[in-house]
Design a protein around this motif. Sequence first.
Motif, mmCIF file in Angstrom:
data_model
loop_
_atom_site.group_PDB
_atom_site.id
_atom_site.type_symbol
_atom_site.label_atom_id
_atom_site.label_comp_id
_atom_site.label_asym_id
_atom_site.label_seq_id
_atom_site.Cartn_x
_atom_site.Cartn_y
_atom_site.Cartn_z
ATOM 1 N N LEU A 178 0.827 -1.209 0.000
ATOM 2 C CA LEU A 178 0.000 0.000 0.000
ATOM 3 C C LEU A 178 0.861 1.258 0.000
ATOM 4 O O LEU A 178 0.584 2.221 -0.724
ATOM 5 C CB LEU A 178 -0.939 -0.004 1.211
ATOM 6 N N ILE A 179 1.898 1.258 0.815
ATOM 7 C CA ILE A 179 2.812 2.420 0.851
ATOM 8 C C ILE A 179 3.538 2.559 -0.477
ATOM 9 O O ILE A 179 3.676 3.670 -1.022
ATOM 10 C CB ILE A 179 3.819 2.271 2.003
ATOM 11 N N GLY A 181 1.179 3.787 -3.082
ATOM 12 C CA GLY A 181 0.808 5.148 -2.708
ATOM 13 C C GLY A 181 1.867 6.148 -3.135
ATOM 14 O O GLY A 181 1.551 7.206 -3.693
ATOM 15 N N ILE A 182 3.143 5.818 -2.880
ATOM 16 C CA ILE A 182 4.245 6.708 -3.270
ATOM 17 C C ILE A 182 4.328 6.833 -4.784
ATOM 18 O O ILE A 182 4.484 7.943 -5.325
ATOM 19 C CB ILE A 182 5.576 6.196 -2.684
ATOM 20 N N LEU A 230 1.981 6.311 -7.129
ATOM 21 C CA LEU A 230 0.841 7.016 -7.718
ATOM 22 C C LEU A 230 0.834 8.494 -7.356
ATOM 23 O O LEU A 230 0.526 9.346 -8.198
ATOM 24 C CB LEU A 230 -0.465 6.355 -7.278
ATOM 25 N N LEU A 231 1.195 8.814 -6.116
ATOM 26 C CA LEU A 231 1.252 10.219 -5.710
ATOM 27 C C LEU A 231 2.346 10.959 -6.473
ATOM 28 O O LEU A 231 2.139 12.072 -6.966
ATOM 29 C CB LEU A 231 1.497 10.326 -4.207
ATOM 30 N N TRP A 246 -7.741 11.638 -5.044
ATOM 31 C CA TRP A 246 -6.767 11.015 -4.146
ATOM 32 C C TRP A 246 -7.459 10.194 -3.064
ATOM 33 O O TRP A 246 -7.054 9.064 -2.767
ATOM 34 C CB TRP A 246 -5.891 12.091 -3.498
ATOM 35 N N SER A 263 -8.824 7.040 -4.525
ATOM 36 C CA SER A 263 -7.745 6.082 -4.779
ATOM 37 C C SER A 263 -7.318 5.384 -3.499
ATOM 38 O O SER A 263 -7.064 4.174 -3.491
ATOM 39 C CB SER A 263 -6.543 6.797 -5.412
ATOM 40 N N ILE A 264 -7.231 6.161 -2.419
ATOM 41 C CA ILE A 264 -6.820 5.578 -1.132
ATOM 42 C C ILE A 264 -7.861 4.582 -0.635
ATOM 43 O O ILE A 264 -7.528 3.457 -0.240
ATOM 44 C CB ILE A 264 -6.597 6.693 -0.092
ATOM 45 N N GLY A 294 -6.849 1.334 -2.518
ATOM 46 C CA GLY A 294 -6.138 0.692 -1.413
ATOM 47 C C GLY A 294 -6.902 -0.494 -0.860
ATOM 48 O O GLY A 294 -6.325 -1.540 -0.545
ATOM 49 N N HIS A 299 3.833 -6.837 -4.979
ATOM 50 C CA HIS A 299 3.661 -5.540 -5.635
ATOM 51 C C HIS A 299 4.688 -5.297 -6.740
ATOM 52 O O HIS A 299 4.362 -4.723 -7.776
ATOM 53 C CB HIS A 299 3.685 -4.397 -4.615
#
Length: 410
Positions: free
Chosen positions: A102-103, A106-107, A109-110, A149, A152-153, A157, A325
């Motif tokens: 997830l992290i 997240g990084i 995609l952000l 955002w 997406s989370i 997620g 991942h």
Amino acid sequence: MNSDILFYIIIGILIIDFLFDLYLDFLNQRKYDDEIPEKLSDVYDEDAYKKSQAYKKGNARFSRITSLFSITSTLLFFFFEGFKFVDELARLYTNNAILVALIFFGIILLGSDILTTPFSYYKTFVIEEKFGFNKMTRKTFWLDKLKSWLMSIILGGGILAIIMVFYQFSGEYFWIYTWIFIAVFSIFMNLFYAKLIVPIFNKQTPLEEGELKSAIESYAQKVGFTLQNIFVIDGSKRSTKTNAYFSGFGSQKRITLFDTLINDLETEEIVAVLAHEVGHYKRKHIIYNLVISTVITGFMLYLLSLFISSPLLSNALSVSTPSFHIGMIAFGILYSPISEITGIFMNMLSRKFEYQADNYAKNTFDGRYLISSLKKLSKNSLSNLTPHKAYVFVHYSHPTLLQRIENLES
């Protein structure tokens, strides 16, 4: 095969995909100045035609810049072991595989969104603004970004976490549980997307009583189509471009009309557009698309299950610790040629469905009004009336305006 060879295969796929799209864009741009077919000669007057040419060429230049930036930044990320860096960064905070994934995503995609936001901003507030399309305020732009955002989370997620739970508890058979989950989720979203997701971004109101609603209800009764949910969406909040769509099935089916569509078209033309949407429902296109996409998803997940545990995928991206991942990233790129082929197939099927829906509107209402509505919609969006056949074959989910008119007149 070793990890170095696989790495360069991945790089090769990325570059070939970029060059292929670049070539198609080049072919399409060469057709911009072609003579407009006689059947479409009344779409644009001289000033509108010049404006459409400027719009197409401006977008083409902008697309080249964004594509070049995208492929350059992607290749740099690969060659400088960006995935390894992000993976190690995620593992600084936790050893839990689900949280690491997830992290990690997240990084990624952000970071990607931060890099592309300036291009999106320029597209909206410079190009679209210049040609009179943009109605979005800067406040709405940033609110949409924030909402995306959060979506997406929560959704992205949550789905990723569920898939990884399946993988941890069922190993190589995770694809079966994931397939079932995605199929059920797709049906749920098809039924309730308009009720749950659309209101986050747009306001929907029932169509008011009046001439238009009476005409729609009269047509629906004529073709035996039970229609209780006709909604108008505030598309003008963001753009002058217009649309209409059908969603759901059974008791949850609904027609959604953009307010810009109601402003731009006459009553008979709107009913013709609606008749086209009813045609999609009557011909069961929504069901067919759902079934076919579910089958394709199952095939992809099965292939993923064969390779996801291979250390080769992780090593190809310079990550020493095999993980779900990292495997997904590598597999996603390796699968992209197959995805391109299935995408072309789905576009071919979609174009066939559009002809069928057009024919339904012609046979149950009046093809002339659908033709006039299509011409107005093309003019108002400054559409390309002379696209290249190869570009249409690969990218178009709808037939060209000329093809649709010829079909409706046949």
